[in-house]
Design an enzyme around this catalytic site. Structure first.
Site, PDB file in Angstrom:
ATOM      1  N   HIS A 106       3.447  81.578  35.118  1.00 48.30           N
ATOM      2  CA  HIS A 106       2.114  81.829  35.649  1.00 48.30           C
ATOM      3  C   HIS A 106       1.045  81.358  34.647  1.00 48.30           C
ATOM      4  O   HIS A 106       1.278  81.280  33.432  1.00 48.30           O
ATOM      5  CB  HIS A 106       1.947  83.309  35.974  1.00 48.30           C
ATOM      6  CG  HIS A 106       2.721  83.723  37.196  1.00 48.30           C
ATOM      7  ND1 HIS A 106       2.524  84.913  37.851  1.00 48.30           N
ATOM      8  CD2 HIS A 106       3.688  83.070  37.889  1.00 48.30           C
ATOM      9  CE1 HIS A 106       3.332  84.982  38.898  1.00 48.30           C
ATOM     10  NE2 HIS A 106       4.061  83.875  38.924  1.00 48.30           N
ATOM     11  N   GLU A 108      -1.544  82.770  33.461  1.00 50.16           N
ATOM     12  CA  GLU A 108      -1.903  83.739  32.417  1.00 50.16           C
ATOM     13  C   GLU A 108      -0.899  83.664  31.265  1.00 50.16           C
ATOM     14  O   GLU A 108      -1.266  83.698  30.085  1.00 50.16           O
ATOM     15  CB  GLU A 108      -1.907  85.163  32.989  1.00 50.16           C
ATOM     16  CG  GLU A 108      -2.902  85.383  34.127  1.00 50.16           C
ATOM     17  CD  GLU A 108      -2.354  85.087  35.521  1.00 50.16           C
ATOM     18  OE1 GLU A 108      -1.525  84.166  35.665  1.00 50.16           O
ATOM     19  OE2 GLU A 108      -2.777  85.770  36.463  1.00 50.16           O
ATOM     20  N   CYS A 132      -0.800  89.187  38.558  1.00 51.21           N
ATOM     21  CA  CYS A 132       0.300  89.986  39.127  1.00 51.21           C
ATOM     22  C   CYS A 132       0.795  90.984  38.071  1.00 51.21           C
ATOM     23  O   CYS A 132       0.336  90.971  36.925  1.00 51.21           O
ATOM     24  CB  CYS A 132       1.422  89.065  39.577  1.00 51.21           C
ATOM     25  SG  CYS A 132       2.302  88.312  38.203  1.00 51.21           S
ATOM     26  N   CYS A 135       2.154  89.395  34.846  1.00 47.84           N
ATOM     27  CA  CYS A 135       1.071  88.918  33.972  1.00 47.84           C
ATOM     28  C   CYS A 135       0.320  90.096  33.369  1.00 47.84           C
ATOM     29  O   CYS A 135      -0.136  90.016  32.216  1.00 47.84           O
ATOM     30  CB  CYS A 135       0.128  88.006  34.750  1.00 47.84           C
ATOM     31  SG  CYS A 135       0.908  86.451  35.186  1.00 47.84           S
TER      32      CYS A 135
HETATM   33  O1  LIG Z   1      -1.126  85.854  38.750  1.00 48.61           O
HETATM   34  C1  LIG Z   1      -0.667  84.781  39.189  1.00 48.61           C
HETATM   35  N1  LIG Z   1      -0.681  83.656  38.411  1.00 48.61           N
HETATM   36  C2  LIG Z   1      -0.106  82.484  38.788  1.00 48.61           C
HETATM   37  O2  LIG Z   1      -0.127  81.482  38.054  1.00 48.61           O
HETATM   38  N2  LIG Z   1       0.494  82.440  40.038  1.00 48.61           N
HETATM   39  C3  LIG Z   1       1.135  81.190  40.467  1.00 48.61           C
HETATM   40  C4  LIG Z   1       2.619  81.281  40.627  1.00 48.61           C
HETATM   41  C5  LIG Z   1       2.886  80.282  41.719  1.00 48.61           C
HETATM   42  O3  LIG Z   1       3.023  78.987  41.136  1.00 48.61           O
HETATM   43  C6  LIG Z   1       1.621  80.338  42.559  1.00 48.61           C
HETATM   44  C7  LIG Z   1       1.735  81.244  43.768  1.00 48.61           C
HETATM   45  O4  LIG Z   1       2.352  80.526  44.774  1.00 48.61           O
HETATM   46  P1  LIG Z   1       2.269  80.950  46.310  1.00 48.61           P
HETATM   47  O5  LIG Z   1       0.774  81.203  46.625  1.00 48.61           O
HETATM   48  O6  LIG Z   1       2.816  79.770  47.032  1.00 48.61           O
HETATM   49  O7  LIG Z   1       3.101  82.212  46.437  1.00 48.61           O
HETATM   50  O8  LIG Z   1       0.619  80.860  41.732  1.00 48.61           O
HETATM   51  C8  LIG Z   1       0.519  83.520  40.844  1.00 48.61           C
HETATM   52  C9  LIG Z   1      -0.061  84.679  40.483  1.00 48.61           C
HETATM   53  C10 LIG Z   1      -0.046  85.863  41.378  1.00 48.61           C
HETATM   54  O9  LIG Z   1      -1.307  86.314  41.630  1.00 48.61           O
HETATM   55 ZN   LIG Z   2       1.389  86.492  37.328  1.00 51.07          ZN
END
Ligand SMILES: O=c1[nH]c(=O)n([C@H]2C[C@H](O)[C@@H](COP(=O)(O)O)O2)cc1CO
Ligand SMILES: [Zn+2]
Length: 199
Positions: A106, A108, A132, A135
């Site tokens: 992610h 973060e 999330c 994170c």
């Molecule tokens: O906090 C976050 N930070 C973050 O980088 N992500 C990324 C993980 C995935 O590559 C994408 C989420 O994919 P999707 O919307 O297709 O479920 O975003 C997802 C979250 C969740 O909020």
């Molecule tokens: Zn996350």
């Protein structure tokens, strides 16, 4: 074109190539339409997100210290040395192992891991999406004290409820950022625009 009198210090910006007058701006006083700090850091987060290869959601994060210096930037992507051509980018598959979720880092996490300071203790993190729970754990453990997010579109999911629970317990504050403008446009050609005194 309207005529200026002696007191009028308005100048026009003229495009080198087309010679079209495109903007009117007072060149003798401080700009007022500059990006404020919060819009700037959120824009850096959004710009970093443009590096992401995730086909559905591109997330960026920008960590800032108490001197308003950027100490870490990240976006969602596959781990270093793990080819993002070999790992799946799907959201759904017959097996979880064939989706992106078990592998993608992610934004973060990457921003924290990419820090260019010895610590991010007491820093703020600007993120496109509310973090999330995974994170949130990293945010708490790294000592980040403030989360500034743009979108809270997953707020009803359990992962976000768990995230808020952790952030609340650890006294990490979070607030939504409402930018002054809904768009920040980067116009590379603007540097080629020359200013010319209107007569
Ligand atoms: O906090 C976050 N930070 C973050 O980088 N992500 C990324 C993980 C995935 O590559 C994408 C989420 O994919 P999707 O919307 O297709 O479920 O975003 C997802 C979250 C969740 O909020
Ligand atoms: Zn996350």
């Amino acid at each position: 074109m309207e005529q200026n009198n002696v007191e009028d210090i308005t100048q026009t910006l003229t495009d080198e190539k087309s010679s079209n007058t495109c903007k009117k701006r007072n060149l003798n006083t401080k700009r007022t339409d500059y990006l404020d700090w919060q819009d700037y850091f959120m824009s850096v987060a959004f710009l970093s997100a443009q590096r992401s290869k995730d086909p559905s959601t591109q997330v960026g994060a920008c960590i800032v210290n108490d001197e308003k210096k950027i100490v870490g930037i990240g976006y969602n992507g596959m781990p270093n040395r793990c080819s993002d051509d070999e790992l799946p980018w799907k959201r759904e598959a017959d097996e979880w192992l064939e989706t992106k979720y078990p592998y993608v880092c992610h934004a973060e996490m990457n921003a924290i891991m990419n820090k260019n300071s010895s610590s991010v203790k007491g820093c703020s993190i600007y993120v496109a999406l509310f973090p999330c729970n995974e994170c949130a754990k990293l945010i708490v453990q790294s000592g980040i004290k403030e989360v500034i997010y743009y979108s809270d579109k997953h707020k009803d999911k359990d992962t976000m409820k768990a995230s808020r629970r952790l952030l609340d317990l650890a006294n990490v504050t979070y607030k939504q950022h409402i930018p002054k403008n809904s768009q920040v446009v980067i116009d590379f050609d603007s540097i080629n625009i020359r200013s010319s005194q209107k007569s």
